[in-house]
Design a protein around this motif. Structure first.
Motif, PDB file in Angstrom:
ATOM      1  N   GLN A 130       0.351  10.663   8.971  1.00  0.00           N
ATOM      2  CA  GLN A 130       0.224   9.627   8.276  1.00  0.00           C
ATOM      3  C   GLN A 130       1.190   8.689   8.833  1.00  0.00           C
ATOM      4  O   GLN A 130       1.619   7.752   8.761  1.00  0.00           O
ATOM      5  N   ASP A 134      -4.102   3.142  10.025  1.00  0.00           N
ATOM      6  CA  ASP A 134      -4.010   4.135   9.356  1.00  0.00           C
ATOM      7  C   ASP A 134      -5.292   4.225   8.187  1.00  0.00           C
ATOM      8  O   ASP A 134      -6.413   3.769   7.985  1.00  0.00           O
ATOM      9  N   ASP A 135      -5.223   5.132   7.437  1.00  0.00           N
ATOM     10  CA  ASP A 135      -6.003   6.326   6.716  1.00  0.00           C
ATOM     11  C   ASP A 135      -6.921   7.041   7.979  1.00  0.00           C
ATOM     12  O   ASP A 135      -8.638   7.576   7.594  1.00  0.00           O
ATOM     13  N   LYS A 150       1.443  -0.788   0.025  1.00  0.00           N
ATOM     14  CA  LYS A 150      -0.061   0.044   0.086  1.00  0.00           C
ATOM     15  C   LYS A 150       1.353   1.257  -0.244  1.00  0.00           C
ATOM     16  O   LYS A 150       2.087   1.468   0.978  1.00  0.00           O
ATOM     17  N   THR A 170       0.345  12.341  -0.200  1.00  0.00           N
ATOM     18  CA  THR A 170       0.281  13.092   0.979  1.00  0.00           C
ATOM     19  C   THR A 170      -0.337  14.714  -0.049  1.00  0.00           C
ATOM     20  O   THR A 170       0.104  14.545  -1.433  1.00  0.00           O
ATOM     21  N   TYR A 211       0.466   5.846  12.227  1.00  0.00           N
ATOM     22  CA  TYR A 211      -0.672   4.294  12.014  1.00  0.00           C
ATOM     23  C   TYR A 211       0.553   3.295  12.450  1.00  0.00           C
ATOM     24  O   TYR A 211       1.677   3.670  11.973  1.00  0.00           O
ATOM     25  N   TYR A 244       0.610   5.315   1.044  1.00  0.00           N
ATOM     26  CA  TYR A 244       0.061   6.888   1.536  1.00  0.00           C
ATOM     27  C   TYR A 244       0.280   7.783   0.426  1.00  0.00           C
ATOM     28  O   TYR A 244       1.771   8.244   0.334  1.00  0.00           O
TER      29      TYR A 244
END
Length: 424
Positions: free
Chosen positions: A275, A213-214, A154, A158, A278, A156
């Protein structure tokens, strides 16, 4: 009837892997008329593409899918087979596609005809099926994809304070261990300088927004200086019960919630820093090690990244499990790494205007570090822990920086401490 599964536009756009912009074969109408294909080649999971047009606002243009092989796999409509469409010039023409599950590439030819006589022909290629299609991007830090039943990959993203949308970090998360095998990221001063948010107390740039996360958080003036406002679950989703519960400390055996990508490396915006808190970015680390030699390495990492325009340092930080130790947690046991490690690669100063994928080994520098995850590591210097990237590959079983050229990959064999200002 050809059916195309409706998808959210933001997800559609992220699914396109652009290899090059398709300019097409053109015949001229007016000098201002122009059409181009957003992506000449897309990956097997792409579900949309577009033709962009420009010209006199009174013109119209007609787009036609001339050929697409024996099976219809693209259309101008989400729900049915539409092989021709007419729009006003200036409006994008969306092309909707099925995912390619076949072992070979496929092509479609398209034509755009303007009402002033201008025409442009394009060939659009969708690549063959690959399990790592959305992963295998040309990012310098990306390790080689390794398929395992419990691994989730995954990335992430920003938005920095300058408005630029960028990747923050990528993970290879182990659902069984509740720890990421590795976290990969670009290291550059633009991620940690120019802080655009406030924080309370003595937290400096740290949001301390411990969360799954998220999870989306925002500042509050009272401790703990943040509150949860929503969850924006991006794919692939990782269930909360498959993540560490980290809202409070582990409270066991002197282990701390150790960042794999450090908080101090992501101070630019609230989201960018939050983030890093997480659960997927945490590993149980010995407390004295986390606050000692590991922190020193993180500080050196930012020093090596520097502040210049072409000085990006590509880093992978990870955990190895040479023992079966674990600690209990509200969401199930968390495996404790026996070792913590990092690998880094960077173009040498005089070659920092080149992508590292185009660099030779002599134009690059690389280094690795391996530490035991216990109190003994606190006394280790950078020179004590330093090793070649190849040694970390052999120790971990992962292959790093797979987007290097065959020539450039030779740098992984080298350990030149002076390249990094490290003494023996």
């Amino acid at each position: 009837m050809l059916k195309f599964k409706p998808v959210i536009l933001s997800v559609i756009l992220l699914s396109i892997l652009t290899i090059f912009v398709g300019c097409g074969d053109e015949s001229q109408g007016s000098a201002s008329s122009k059409a181009w294909l957003a992506a000449g080649t897309v990956n097997c999971n792409a579900t949309t593409n577009s033709i962009q047009t420009q010209g006199d606002r009174n013109l119209t243009c007609t787009a036609t899918i001339l050929t697409q092989g024996d099976t219809e796999w693209c259309s101008f409509d989400l729900a049915s087979s539409v092989l021709e469409t007419t729009v006003a010039v200036g409006k994008p023409i969306y092309i909707y596609m099925k995912k390619n599950t076949a072992a070979s590439d496929r092509e479609a030819t398209l034509r755009v005809l303007f009402s002033d006589g201008y025409t442009a022909d394009f060939t659009m290629t969708q690549t063959s099926f690959s399990v790592s299609a959305d992963y295998d991007r040309a990012w310098g830090e990306q390790p080689l994809y390794r398929a395992e039943a419990d691994y989730v990959y995954k990335t992430y993203y920003t938005t920095l304070s300058n408005g630029k949308r960028v990747r923050n970090y990528s993970i290879c998360y182990d659902l069984d261990r509740h720890v990421s095998n590795w976290v990969a990221y670009p290291q550059h001063a633009s991620y940690w300088t120019g802080r655009s948010y406030e924080v309370g107390g003595t937290t400096q740039g740290r949001t301390n927004a411990w969360a799954y996360d998220d999870t989306q958080t925002e500042y509050t003036s009272s401790s703990p200086y943040y509150r949860v406002v929503s969850r924006n679950v991006t794919q692939p989703a990782i269930a909360e019960q498959d993540q560490q519960y980290i809202i409070r400390s582990y409270g066991q055996g002197g282990y701390q919630r150790g960042h794999m990508l450090s908080s101090a490396s992501r101070y630019n915006t609230w989201e960018t820093n939050a983030q890093t808190f997480y659960a997927t970015n945490m590993m149980p680390q010995n407390g004295s090690f986390n606050g000692g030699s590991w922190g020193n390495l993180e500080n050196s990492e930012r020093t090596w990244a520097g502040t210049g325009r072409y000085d990006t340092l590509y880093v992978v930080t990870g955990a190895s499990f040479k023992s079966s130790k674990s600690i209990s947690n509200a969401n199930g046991p968390i495996a404790v790494p026996s070792h913590c490690w990092k690998v880094m690669v960077q173009a040498r100063k005089e070659f920092r205007d080149k992508p590292i994928s185009e660099c030779t080994a002599d134009e690059l520098r690389a280094i690795g570090f391996i530490y035991p995850n216990d109190a003994s590591a606190d006394g280790m210097t950078l020179g004590d822990a330093a090793c070649s990237v190849r040694e970390v590959e052999e120790f971990t079983g992962f292959e790093f920086f797979h987007n290097l050229s065959a020539d450039g990959a030779a740098v992984k064999e080298r350990l030149v401490l002076s390249d990094w200002g490290i003494s023996n």
